[in-house]
Design a protein around this motif. Structure first.
Motif, PDB file in Angstrom:
ATOM      1  N   UNK A 148      -2.221 -64.241   8.244  1.00 36.22           N
ATOM      2  CA  UNK A 148      -3.337 -64.731   8.590  1.00 36.22           C
ATOM      3  C   UNK A 148      -4.073 -65.629   7.573  1.00 36.22           C
ATOM      4  N   UNK A 149      -4.359 -66.822   7.837  1.00 36.82           N
ATOM      5  CA  UNK A 149      -5.066 -67.463   6.949  1.00 36.82           C
ATOM      6  C   UNK A 149      -6.496 -67.088   6.703  1.00 36.82           C
ATOM      7  N   UNK A 150      -6.767 -66.842   5.459  1.00 35.44           N
ATOM      8  CA  UNK A 150      -8.169 -66.492   4.823  1.00 35.44           C
ATOM      9  C   UNK A 150      -8.892 -67.682   4.601  1.00 35.44           C
ATOM     10  N   UNK A 151      -8.098 -68.709   3.940  1.00 39.81           N
ATOM     11  CA  UNK A 151      -8.891 -70.007   3.649  1.00 39.81           C
ATOM     12  C   UNK A 151      -9.316 -70.720   4.670  1.00 39.81           C
ATOM     13  N   UNK A 152     -10.479 -71.389   4.895  1.00 41.91           N
ATOM     14  CA  UNK A 152     -10.839 -72.418   5.742  1.00 41.91           C
ATOM     15  C   UNK A 152     -10.078 -73.516   5.674  1.00 41.91           C
ATOM     16  N   UNK A 153      -9.733 -73.938   6.993  1.00 35.94           N
ATOM     17  CA  UNK A 153      -8.680 -75.427   7.058  1.00 35.94           C
ATOM     18  C   UNK A 153      -7.433 -75.133   6.458  1.00 35.94           C
ATOM     19  N   UNK A 154      -6.912 -73.936   6.239  1.00 34.99           N
ATOM     20  CA  UNK A 154      -5.815 -73.711   5.863  1.00 34.99           C
ATOM     21  C   UNK A 154      -4.514 -74.017   6.770  1.00 34.99           C
ATOM     22  N   UNK A 155      -3.471 -74.581   6.263  1.00 37.03           N
ATOM     23  CA  UNK A 155      -2.476 -75.167   7.406  1.00 37.03           C
ATOM     24  C   UNK A 155      -1.612 -73.900   7.933  1.00 37.03           C
ATOM     25  N   UNK A 156      -1.380 -74.051   9.363  1.00 37.31           N
ATOM     26  CA  UNK A 156      -0.778 -72.831  10.071  1.00 37.31           C
ATOM     27  C   UNK A 156       0.201 -72.113   9.315  1.00 37.31           C
ATOM     28  N   UNK A 157       0.455 -70.830   9.520  1.00 35.72           N
ATOM     29  CA  UNK A 157       1.747 -70.026   8.893  1.00 35.72           C
ATOM     30  C   UNK A 157       2.214 -69.182  10.216  1.00 35.72           C
ATOM     31  N   UNK A 158       3.431 -68.982   9.591  1.00 31.79           N
ATOM     32  CA  UNK A 158       4.299 -67.847  10.728  1.00 31.79           C
ATOM     33  C   UNK A 158       5.184 -67.096   9.863  1.00 31.79           C
ATOM     34  N   UNK A 159       5.903 -66.331  10.447  1.00 33.82           N
ATOM     35  CA  UNK A 159       6.782 -65.299   9.844  1.00 33.82           C
ATOM     36  C   UNK A 159       6.162 -63.797   9.751  1.00 33.82           C
TER      37      UNK A 159
END
Length: 275
Positions: free
Chosen positions: A249-260
């Motif tokens: 889960x991205x905590x930061x605003x406007x963070x790039x997508x994450x997977x895994x």
């Protein structure tokens, strides 16, 4: 018992379990660059390992870029915190943290000012009583040789999920068409597994075989089921492919997508020599 095997084959993401042993695939749209987090913690000795990379287009001939210089930390539910050290490009290892049954673990990853988190638990695991072998002649379905059988009682109380790993002479059998084997206790709660045959093989006389049973969470089990469903989604009437779930889960605003995936397991193992 629901058993499952999974065939990977698109963008490559290691599913925890350290050491690039397991290869899991995640499909993302061409042109989208995702942060890929591959982390696992267990109750076994040795460091917890987290690998960080970014995705590359499916048709790219370049190696998946490793993410260096990240801040990676694991915290348990007692408040113990371990800052992981980057031991090689994109590979982060713990110094002190070790999983325990009943523990909850939170992963925090900060890359270029963008923070991501994930959480997992470590569940109880049954004991392997013993291993056996059966010899099979060659057929259209399998080669001639020795195949392993598993003996042990599943723990009473519904809601357990497991993954089986098989090693030949300390090398994980990782044929993507055969060797990812996981199941739950829906139809075997508390029952004795009396000679469950394990598909990886065949083994030869003189081989040393090791079997590990990993207790995985329901979320991790669901993740594997979803991956399996996507990989079997082919043919004339296949549905459009979708991105596989992630617990990053991205905590930061406007963070790039994450997977895994960040997962955890308690482990029991047994070794047998093939004669």
């Amino acid at each position: 018992m629901k058993t499952n095997r999974f065939m990977p084959g698109l963008l490559l993401v290691g599913l925890g379990l350290a050491g690039c042993e397991d290869i899991i695939s995640v499909e993302v749209p061409d042109g989208a660059t995702y942060l890929v987090v591959d982390g696992w913690i267990s109750d076994q000795p040795g460091p917890c390992t987290v690998r960080l990379s970014t995705t590359a287009p499916y048709f790219s001939n370049q190696a998946t870029p490793r993410v260096q210089g990240a801040e990676v930390m694991i915290t348990d539910n007692d408040g113990t915190r371990d800052v992981l050290k980057e031991t090689e490009p994109g590979l982060y290892q713990s110094a002190t943290v070790r999983g325990r049954i009943g523990g909850t673990y939170t992963l925090s990853v900060t890359v270029a000012g963008q923070t991501y988190t994930a959480q997992t638990q470590i569940n109880r695991v049954p004991t392997i009583d013993s291993l056996g072998v059966v010899y099979r002649e060659e057929t259209d379905d399998h080669d001639a040789g020795y195949y392993l059988t598993y003996f042990g009682r599943e723990l009473p109380g519904r809601g357990d999920q497991y993954r089986i790993k098989v090693f030949r002479n300390d090398t994980l059998l990782n044929n993507p068409e055969l060797d990812l084997f996981f199941f739950n206790d829906d139809f075997l709660d508390g029952k004795y597994l009396n000679g469950l045959e394990l598909s990886p093989g065949p083994f030869r006389s003189g081989d040393r075989a090791r079997v590990e049973i990993h207790a995985i969470t329901a979320d991790t089990y669901g993740y594997l089921v979803e991956l399996q469903r996507q990989m079997r989604n082919d043919g004339l009437f296949a549905n459009p492919t979708e991105n596989v779930s992630t617990n990053i889960t991205a905590v930061s605003r406007d963070a790039r997508p994450a997977t895994g995936w960040f997962g955890g397991s308690a482990v029991q193992s047994k070794t047998i020599y093939i004669h």
